[in-house]
Design a protein around this motif. Structure first.
Motif, PDB file in Angstrom:
ATOM      1  N   PRO A 449       0.794  -1.235   0.000  1.00 19.10           N
ATOM      2  CA  PRO A 449       0.000   0.000   0.000  1.00 19.10           C
ATOM      3  C   PRO A 449       0.822   1.279   0.000  1.00 19.10           C
ATOM      4  O   PRO A 449       0.352   2.326  -0.452  1.00 19.10           O
ATOM      5  CB  PRO A 449      -0.839  -0.127   1.279  1.00 19.10           C
ATOM      6  CG  PRO A 449      -0.973  -1.604   1.491  1.00 19.10           C
ATOM      7  CD  PRO A 449       0.351  -2.170   1.058  1.00 19.10           C
ATOM      8  N   GLY A 450       2.052   1.208   0.489  1.00 22.60           N
ATOM      9  CA  GLY A 450       2.899   2.391   0.506  1.00 22.60           C
ATOM     10  C   GLY A 450       3.669   2.621  -0.777  1.00 22.60           C
ATOM     11  O   GLY A 450       4.444   3.566  -0.872  1.00 22.60           O
ATOM     12  N   GLY A 451       3.467   1.749  -1.766  1.00 21.05           N
ATOM     13  CA  GLY A 451       4.162   1.896  -3.039  1.00 21.05           C
ATOM     14  C   GLY A 451       5.553   1.318  -3.050  1.00 21.05           C
ATOM     15  O   GLY A 451       6.377   1.687  -3.902  1.00 21.05           O
ATOM     16  N   GLY A 459       1.064  -8.351  -3.252  1.00 15.48           N
ATOM     17  CA  GLY A 459       1.053  -6.929  -3.544  1.00 15.48           C
ATOM     18  C   GLY A 459       0.181  -6.625  -4.745  1.00 15.48           C
ATOM     19  O   GLY A 459      -0.334  -7.522  -5.421  1.00 15.48           O
ATOM     20  N   GLU A 460       0.001  -5.333  -5.006  1.00 10.51           N
ATOM     21  CA  GLU A 460      -0.756  -4.892  -6.172  1.00 10.51           C
ATOM     22  C   GLU A 460       0.079  -5.085  -7.434  1.00 10.51           C
ATOM     23  O   GLU A 460       1.249  -4.715  -7.478  1.00 10.51           O
ATOM     24  CB  GLU A 460      -1.095  -3.398  -6.051  1.00 10.51           C
ATOM     25  CG  GLU A 460      -2.093  -3.053  -4.982  1.00 10.51           C
ATOM     26  CD  GLU A 460      -3.517  -3.092  -5.508  1.00 10.51           C
ATOM     27  OE1 GLU A 460      -3.716  -3.432  -6.693  1.00 10.51           O
ATOM     28  OE2 GLU A 460      -4.421  -2.777  -4.717  1.00 10.51           O
ATOM     29  N   LEU A 461      -0.543  -5.634  -8.483  1.00  6.81           N
ATOM     30  CA  LEU A 461       0.131  -5.731  -9.777  1.00  6.81           C
ATOM     31  C   LEU A 461       0.229  -4.332 -10.372  1.00  6.81           C
ATOM     32  O   LEU A 461      -0.781  -3.680 -10.615  1.00  6.81           O
ATOM     33  CB  LEU A 461      -0.634  -6.653 -10.721  1.00  6.81           C
ATOM     34  CG  LEU A 461       0.056  -7.045 -12.040  1.00  6.81           C
ATOM     35  CD1 LEU A 461      -0.609  -8.297 -12.617  1.00  6.81           C
ATOM     36  CD2 LEU A 461       0.046  -5.952 -13.089  1.00  6.81           C
ATOM     37  N   TRP A 500      -4.214  -8.734  -7.250  1.00  5.09           N
ATOM     38  CA  TRP A 500      -3.215  -9.114  -6.256  1.00  5.09           C
ATOM     39  C   TRP A 500      -2.314 -10.188  -6.851  1.00  5.09           C
ATOM     40  O   TRP A 500      -2.793 -11.174  -7.415  1.00  5.09           O
ATOM     41  CB  TRP A 500      -3.873  -9.694  -5.005  1.00  5.09           C
ATOM     42  CG  TRP A 500      -4.518  -8.721  -4.066  1.00  5.09           C
ATOM     43  CD1 TRP A 500      -5.803  -8.737  -3.644  1.00  5.09           C
ATOM     44  CD2 TRP A 500      -3.892  -7.628  -3.400  1.00  5.09           C
ATOM     45  NE1 TRP A 500      -6.034  -7.713  -2.762  1.00  5.09           N
ATOM     46  CE2 TRP A 500      -4.871  -7.010  -2.595  1.00  5.09           C
ATOM     47  CE3 TRP A 500      -2.595  -7.095  -3.404  1.00  5.09           C
ATOM     48  CZ2 TRP A 500      -4.607  -5.901  -1.799  1.00  5.09           C
ATOM     49  CZ3 TRP A 500      -2.338  -5.982  -2.614  1.00  5.09           C
ATOM     50  CH2 TRP A 500      -3.328  -5.405  -1.826  1.00  5.09           C
ATOM     51  N   ILE A 501      -1.002  -9.994  -6.716  1.00  5.40           N
ATOM     52  CA  ILE A 501      -0.053 -10.991  -7.199  1.00  5.40           C
ATOM     53  C   ILE A 501       1.054 -11.195  -6.170  1.00  5.40           C
ATOM     54  O   ILE A 501       1.277 -10.359  -5.291  1.00  5.40           O
ATOM     55  CB  ILE A 501       0.588 -10.587  -8.547  1.00  5.40           C
ATOM     56  CG1 ILE A 501       1.478  -9.331  -8.382  1.00  5.40           C
ATOM     57  CG2 ILE A 501      -0.464 -10.362  -9.611  1.00  5.40           C
ATOM     58  CD1 ILE A 501       2.337  -9.031  -9.589  1.00  5.40           C
ATOM     59  N   GLY A 523      -6.084  -8.402   8.968  1.00  5.06           N
ATOM     60  CA  GLY A 523      -4.885  -7.857   8.352  1.00  5.06           C
ATOM     61  C   GLY A 523      -4.146  -8.809   7.441  1.00  5.06           C
ATOM     62  O   GLY A 523      -3.141  -8.437   6.839  1.00  5.06           O
ATOM     63  N   VAL A 524      -4.631 -10.049   7.309  1.00  5.96           N
ATOM     64  CA  VAL A 524      -3.999 -11.030   6.432  1.00  5.96           C
ATOM     65  C   VAL A 524      -4.780 -11.077   5.133  1.00  5.96           C
ATOM     66  O   VAL A 524      -5.959 -11.438   5.120  1.00  5.96           O
ATOM     67  CB  VAL A 524      -3.957 -12.429   7.094  1.00  5.96           C
ATOM     68  CG1 VAL A 524      -3.311 -13.427   6.147  1.00  5.96           C
ATOM     69  CG2 VAL A 524      -3.195 -12.362   8.402  1.00  5.96           C
ATOM     70  N   ARG A 525      -4.129 -10.708   4.029  1.00  3.11           N
ATOM     71  CA  ARG A 525      -4.808 -10.607   2.745  1.00  3.11           C
ATOM     72  C   ARG A 525      -4.712 -11.919   1.972  1.00  3.11           C
ATOM     73  O   ARG A 525      -3.687 -12.582   1.968  1.00  3.11           O
ATOM     74  CB  ARG A 525      -4.198  -9.482   1.912  1.00  3.11           C
ATOM     75  CG  ARG A 525      -4.383  -8.112   2.528  1.00  3.11           C
ATOM     76  CD  ARG A 525      -3.675  -7.045   1.740  1.00  3.11           C
ATOM     77  NE  ARG A 525      -2.229  -7.235   1.715  1.00  3.11           N
ATOM     78  CZ  ARG A 525      -1.367  -6.397   1.169  1.00  3.11           C
ATOM     79  NH1 ARG A 525      -1.813  -5.310   0.583  1.00  3.11           N
ATOM     80  NH2 ARG A 525      -0.088  -6.633   1.194  1.00  3.11           N
TER      81      ARG A 525
END
Length: 667
Positions: A449-451, A459-461, A500-501, A523-525
């Motif tokens: 989330p912080g980039g 994390g975000e793709l 999400w990847i 908090g666990v994705r």
């Protein structure tokens, strides 16, 4: 340590088109690129050199000298091959031996199957382009198709592209309101449609629907109808007349970013987004993915089960760019039996067959030990898979059925760029449950989330460098606000895809599902695909849907909806087995709060489960605000979820549903 389910042999590497391309790049740029990882690293660190090499290797023509491959790398706003003048259709139609087959036009059992040679393809494109031009249609105009996946759809697109007009299409399984919601935005000058299609053993007469759609498009000056089922469409020019005669083929050179087509997002909420792509970006990207990743060439036959509503139809057409034969199929993948695609692959000598994880799971459950059966499948070299995450168990089953020499080419990308972000390559190993790696010249990363870039964690793709097939713009978005909001609002200057990847230590990629429908418990994705991978392997479960519903009071409700095999009841034994399976195969932290028997799972017309709209329903949103029934494959199912959501959010019962279908899991 896990072992690959497929590895290239030295002969595989030697014969691969990507190897020839690598040698060309090494000589051109005085490089040594011994591995795919080296080639990929060079491609993303030297984007201009890479795409210039693609241009030269595939002999892309421009009627004017092009500028540098990449002038500016800003996102959005990258500039590619400034000053070039080219045409997607021109490159495609100079491929292929005139007498060899370009398109196999296949129909479901009972329908006609025919072939189109490259000579006849060029003739029909030239004739249709003349018909369009004689009706005043040219650069800047839109031509739309309401068609099944047939040779005529390909001809119509190519004739449109040759004129410099812009193409858009959707399949005839779309109801008229859904088709109009997409195509009507474009104010088209021409409509090309058909009188129907075949599916699941039935002729679907769409003559009245085609006529109704025509009446809703007041800007249409020319309407052409293909006779597929013998019904005809009154008042429209016959396809046979529109494509009659011999005329010169004269594709119009256009700028690199000249609009080629408009493709549409799933459109489950609001007006579907029209995504505009340009001639040059699509041409280069499809040459790369088709030749270097799919490993297709003139001696190959390419068949991906799709419809003109989905970007994989555009990718299927891209097979023609390298001279491959493509198979267009009008019908169900599971008629007269679930293994129908395999029968066609054998019959037509398909070398790359493309399908979905859901279809493969159906094959595994229906005939778990005899997929090959009487079929030779002796030229099949690869099975492409996309549309969702491919479970490891399904991949392992498929390799067991087809043998170790058939590459399982799992890919993930998006309509947004009409290509893949991550995928397979003929020089990369394949691991079950993983995608082999990032595609060439795609700067894939996973951001927290912080980039910050993360490896080995979810994390975000994101894409950190431009791609030539990124959209020119959205339709009816003159200031680009919706475009920037869609991709760049979370990480300015970095493309966020919404998936999400996990990027593994070996560089492979695991897809977990859409990031905006992620299960985030304590908090666990976890992505929904991880739950489906576990639950849908159970023989009693036809399909599952899991939601992570954040409540306004800070609570979190995670229901699992299951569609059961007929004759099966959700008793305590099965409920416990579902829970144990999720604990063992996914996560003990992501055991659902409720397991609920559902009559079905609704999907978008492109096969995606309606996770986000249904999640919003459960949070109390109105149905009209979150889902358009016309875009759903089984809209009647929506009412069932609406009733459940209403019961759950009732003032006197805010956290419990009151339906008899509910089954609560043990703590």
């Amino acid at each position: 340590m896990a072992q690959p389910i497929w590895e290239p042999t030295p002969s595989d590497v030697h014969a691969a088109q990507i190897t020839r391309f690598t040698r060309f790049a090494e000589q051109r740029h005085h490089l040594t690129l011994p591995t795919y990882g080296d080639l990929h690293r060079w491609s993303v660190e030297n984007l201009g050199d890479f795409w210039q090499t693609v241009w030269d290797h595939f002999d892309v023509h421009s009627t004017t000298p092009p500028g540098p491959a990449l002038t500016t790398s800003a996102m959005p706003g990258a500039t590619w091959f400034a000053g070039s003048q080219l045409n997607y259709a021109e490159h495609l139609l100079r491929q292929g031996d005139p007498d060899s087959v370009a398109i196999i036009d296949a129909a479901e059992l009972g329908g006609r199957t025919s072939t189109l040679t490259w000579r006849e393809l060029r003739r029909q494109v030239a004739a249709l382009a003349r018909t369009l031009r004689s009706n005043g249609i040219g650069p800047g105009d839109r031509v739309v198709g309401y068609l099944p996946n047939t040779a005529e759809a390909v001809v119509a697109f190519l004739a449109t592209a040759a004129l410099g007009a812009t193409w858009a299409s959707c399949g005839q399984d779309y109801a008229v309101p859904a088709a109009h919601a997409r195509l009507g935005q474009l104010e088209p000058a021409a409509l090309i449609t058909a009188d129907g299609y075949r599916f699941n053993g039935h002729v679907r007469d769409r003559a009245d629907a085609a006529a109704e759609l025509r009446s809703l498009l007041p800007t249409v000056r020319l309407a052409i109808a293909v006779d597929r089922v013998g019904a005809g469409v009154a008042g429209m020019t016959a396809w046979s007349d529109a494509t009659d005669g011999e005329y010169p083929l004269e594709p119009l050179p256009v700028p690199f970013d000249h609009p080629l087509w408009v493709v549409f997002s799933s459109g489950t909420t609001g007006v579907p987004k029209g995504i505009v792509h340009g001639h040059g970006g699509v041409l280069l990207e499809q040459l790369k993915i088709t030749a270097l990743h799919f490993d297709l060439g003139e001696r190959d036959t390419f068949f991906w089960f799709t419809t003109p509503s989905w970007m994989m139809w555009n990718s299927l057409v891209g097979g023609l760019l390298v001279g491959a034969t493509i198979v267009c199929y009008d019908g169900s993948p599971a008629f007269p039996a679930v293994d129908a695609l395999w029968d066609m692959a054998d019959r037509f000598g398909v070398t790359l067959l493309g399908t979905s994880p859901g279809y493969l799971l159906g094959c595994m459950k229906d005939s778990p030990s005899d997929l090959r059966g009487p079929r030779a499948l002796d030229v099949l070299r690869g099975v492409g898979v996309t549309g969702a995450a491919l479970p490891a168990s399904t991949a392992e089953w498929l390799v067991h059925q087809l043998g170790p020499r058939v590459r399982i080419a799992s890919t993930s990308g998006g309509t947004d760029v009409v290509t893949g972000f991550v995928g397979s390559a003929p020089t990369l190993a394949v691991w079950a449950g993983e995608i082999s790696g990032p595609c060439l010249a795609v700067a894939v990363d996973a951001f927290d989330p912080g980039g910050h870039s993360v490896t080995g964690d979810v994390g975000e793709l994101v894409i950190t460098e431009p791609m030539p097939s990124m959209p020119i713009r959205f339709w009816n978005d003159p200031d680009g606000d919706r475009y920037r909001e869609a991709y760049y609002s979370m990480y300015p200057g970095v493309w966020r895809q919404g998936d999400w990847i996990t990027i593994t230590d070996r560089g492979s990629v695991v897809i977990h599902g859409r990031s905006d429908s992620t299960l985030n418990r304590h908090g666990v994705r976890m992505g929904s695909a991880d739950i489906y991978d576990a639950v849908e392997q159970l023989p009693e479960i036809q399909e599952a849907l899991v939601l992570g519903v954040e409540d306004s009071d800070g609570g979190y409700w995670m229901p699992l909806f299951v569609v059961l095999v007929p004759g099966i009841d959700l008793d305590d034994e099965l409920r416990h087995r579902i829970v144990d399976t999720i604990r063992a195969s996914a996560s003990p932290r992501h055991v659902p709060d409720d397991i609920i028997t559902a009559p079905g799972v609704p999907h978008t017309r492109t096969g995606k489960k309606l996770e986000i709209p249904l999640k919003r329903l459960m949070q109390g949103a109105s149905p009209a605000a979150v889902v358009d029934p016309a875009t759903v494959d089984a809209p009647e199912l929506i009412d069932w979820y609406v009733q459940l959501a209403a019961a759950r959010t009732a003032p006197d019962n805010p956290h419990q549903d009151a339906t008899a279908a509910r089954s609560t899991t043990p703590a």
